[in-house]
Scaffold this active site. Structure first.
Site, short mmCIF file in Angstrom:
data_model
loop_
_atom_site.label_atom_id
_atom_site.label_comp_id
_atom_site.label_asym_id
_atom_site.label_seq_id
_atom_site.Cartn_x
_atom_site.Cartn_y
_atom_site.Cartn_z
N CYS A 87 0.98 -1.20 0.12
CA CYS A 87 -0.02 -0.16 0.00
C CYS A 87 0.85 0.80 0.21
O CYS A 87 0.35 2.30 -0.38
CB CYS A 87 -1.00 0.27 0.75
SG CYS A 87 0.16 -0.95 2.42
N HIS A 135 -2.83 6.51 4.08
CA HIS A 135 -0.87 6.27 4.47
C HIS A 135 -0.26 7.81 3.32
O HIS A 135 -0.06 7.91 2.75
CB HIS A 135 -0.15 5.24 3.69
CG HIS A 135 -0.80 4.09 4.22
ND1 HIS A 135 -1.38 3.84 5.35
CD2 HIS A 135 0.15 2.60 3.55
CE1 HIS A 135 -1.66 2.67 5.51
NE2 HIS A 135 -0.44 2.24 4.30
P1 NAP Z 1 -7.20 -9.68 7.04
O1 NAP Z 1 -8.24 -8.76 7.89
O2 NAP Z 1 -6.43 -10.36 8.32
O3 NAP Z 1 -7.61 -10.77 6.36
C1 NAP Z 1 -7.56 -12.63 5.97
C2 NAP Z 1 -8.02 -13.03 5.51
O4 NAP Z 1 -7.37 -14.83 4.99
C3 NAP Z 1 -9.61 -13.48 6.39
O5 NAP Z 1 -10.13 -13.14 5.56
C4 NAP Z 1 -9.02 -14.22 7.13
O6 NAP Z 1 -10.11 -15.42 6.83
C5 NAP Z 1 -8.08 -15.19 5.33
N1 NAP Z 1 -7.69 -16.35 6.11
C6 NAP Z 1 -6.94 -16.47 6.77
N2 NAP Z 1 -6.00 -17.45 7.07
C7 NAP Z 1 -7.33 -18.64 5.97
C8 NAP Z 1 -6.70 -19.68 5.31
N3 NAP Z 1 -6.21 -20.90 5.88
N4 NAP Z 1 -6.99 -19.75 3.93
C9 NAP Z 1 -8.07 -19.24 3.57
N5 NAP Z 1 -8.41 -17.86 3.93
C10 NAP Z 1 -7.92 -17.72 5.13
O7 NAP Z 1 -6.18 -9.14 6.07
P2 NAP Z 1 -6.12 -7.85 5.26
O8 NAP Z 1 -5.44 -6.48 5.89
O9 NAP Z 1 -7.48 -8.01 4.83
O10 NAP Z 1 -5.49 -8.12 4.41
C11 NAP Z 1 -5.17 -8.76 3.28
C12 NAP Z 1 -4.00 -9.01 3.16
O11 NAP Z 1 -3.50 -7.88 1.57
C13 NAP Z 1 -2.80 -9.16 3.47
O12 NAP Z 1 -1.83 -10.11 2.35
C14 NAP Z 1 -1.98 -8.24 3.36
O13 NAP Z 1 -0.58 -8.35 3.79
C15 NAP Z 1 -2.63 -7.24 1.62
N6 NAP Z 1 -2.90 -5.79 2.32
C16 NAP Z 1 -3.33 -5.42 2.70
C17 NAP Z 1 -3.69 -4.52 2.75
C18 NAP Z 1 -4.13 -3.36 4.07
O14 NAP Z 1 -4.31 -2.30 4.18
N7 NAP Z 1 -4.57 -3.43 4.45
C19 NAP Z 1 -2.67 -3.35 1.86
C20 NAP Z 1 -2.22 -3.95 0.38
C21 NAP Z 1 -1.76 -5.39 1.14
P3 NAP Z 1 -10.85 -15.46 7.91
O15 NAP Z 1 -11.70 -14.30 8.34
O16 NAP Z 1 -12.00 -16.71 7.91
O17 NAP Z 1 -10.07 -15.97 9.69
#
Ligand code: NAP
Length: 358
Positions: free
Chosen positions: A151, A248
């Site tokens: 991001c 950010h």
């Molecule tokens: P998050 O809120 O922690 O969400 C993670 C997701 O992954 C949830 O839907 C979770 O499902 C699922 N998950 C976890 N373990 C799993 C498994 N074994 N099999 C299938 N699904 C699984 O994370 P987030 O902030 O949304 O980020 C998601 C991704 O985008 C990450 O890789 C992060 O680095 C990237 N990212 C995030 C941002 C940001 O601003 N937040 C920006 C750029 C990139 P459950 O609810 O069932 O646990």
């Protein structure tokens, strides 16, 4: 477009996954056919499994959908999956979907720096999509993986690219002030971040330093022989978590191959519209970069929603005593830095014929 393209969301219950649900529920080209998450959520209605944190209600048809395990092939046919999976589990799942003939548009870090994976900020490097030819050939996939950057990097390169194209950026020093939503849900404990600043975000500085060079790099060769030569830009990043919910902010000093005054830099940033192939896509903002010359801008509370969260705001362009110029910028981390960026990448896949419309 007559019928909409069926798509799936992997990691649909998380912070970025929820943004996908909101953006795709009202998208003119795509319709949500499947929502997937971990085994803990699978089998439950989405409205129960997701701890919904968006400021509008869950779109009703999605709330009733049963969450599926993130395992290919899905029982419903999808042509694209948007991945917002926990990075720790994402790689084999994303590779499995690509092998099964699906285009995976991912937010996760795992495949971003693989030489045959397009790492896109499409206004900057839409031409890098040609790496898909190399990827499909090398990996034997019928589908493919396209990534958007971290991001902070997404916002940074939108400010650097116009300057790089006009004056040649040789060095960039960047210090970030990153919102808590960037850490997902529940993210950083409130007792750690309220009234505080944390001068460390694991892996973030390395991502900014390496991904920037790939995105600003040049595509050389054609077809199966295509490759990206990284830009010769030295980036030094300091990543900080601050008590802001979304957005950010980054302060940046840049060294240029050809000297430019702040006025010349502002003119270049103002005139820049990016790659022609991206203009007019549903998620493309009218202006990818806006310059605000008021002394106290940009600010997350006031400038985050420009271009529906897809425009980066630049301000405070002025001379730098260490390098040549310095500036401040602001980008929406879950839209331009995550879900919005991925939806724009998927639109490019459709516009360039990788994903059939009919
Ligand atoms: P998050 O809120 O922690 O969400 C993670 C997701 O992954 C949830 O839907 C979770 O499902 C699922 N998950 C976890 N373990 C799993 C498994 N074994 N099999 C299938 N699904 C699984 O994370 P987030 O902030 O949304 O980020 C998601 C991704 O985008 C990450 O890789 C992060 O680095 C990237 N990212 C995030 C941002 C940001 O601003 N937040 C920006 C750029 C990139 P459950 O609810 O069932 O646990």
């Amino acid at each position: 477009m007559s019928a909409k393209i069926p798509v799936g969301i992997l990691g649909a219950t998380g912070t970025v996954g929820q943004k996908f649900v909101r953006l795709l529920a009202e998208h003119p080209w795509f319709e949500i056919a499947a929502v997937c998450a971990s085994e803990a959520s699978a089998g439950r209605p989405y409205g129960e499994a997701a701890r919904w944190r968006e400021p509008a209600p869950i779109p009703e048809p999605v709330a009733r959908m049963l969450v599926r395990p993130a395992t290919p092939p899905l029982e419903v046919p999808v042509r694209i999956v948007f991945s917002a999976l926990d990075a720790a589990v994402a790689r084999p799942i994303e590779e499995g979907f690509a092998a099964a003939g699906v285009y995976v548009v991912t937010n996760t870090r795992n495949l971003r720096m693989d030489p045959d994976v397009p790492l896109l900020v499409p206004e900057v490097n839409a031409d890098h999509l040609a790496l898909l030819h190399v990827q499909q050939r090398a990996r034997g996939w019928r589908g493919g993986v396209v990534a958007n950057p971290n991001c902070s990097t997404a916002a940074l390169v939108l400010a650097l690219a116009p300057l790089h194209q006009a004056f040649g950026v040789t060095r960039a020093f960047v210090a970030t002030m990153q919102a808590v939503s960037g850490a997902g849900y529940p993210g950083v404990a409130s007792l750690d971040i309220v009234g505080n600043v944390i001068p460390h975000i694991g892996g973030e500085e390395e991502k900014i330093e390496t991904e920037t060079r790939k995105i600003l790099g040049a595509l050389a060769g054609e077809g199966d022989a295509a490759g990206v030569t990284e830009a010769d830009v030295v980036v030094s990043a300091h990543a900080n978590r601050v008590p802001v919910i979304d957005g950010h902010t980054e302060v940046v000093s840049v060294g240029l191959a050809r000297r430019a005054t702040p006025e010349e830099a502002v003119a270049v940033l103002r005139d820049w519209t990016g790659h022609a192939s991206v203009r007019g896509l549903p998620s493309s903002p009218a202006r990818p970069v806006e310059v605000d010359e008021r002394a106290d801008r940009p600010q997350p509370r006031l400038d985050l929603e420009r271009g529906r969260g897809m425009t980066v705001t630049v301000g405070r362009v002025r001379p730098c005593r260490l390098l040549d110029l310095r500036l401040a910028l602001l980008g929406h981390n879950t839209l331009r830095g995550a879900a919005g960026a991925a939806v724009q990448n998927a639109e490019l896949l459709v516009a360039q014929g990788w994903v059939p419309r009919g």
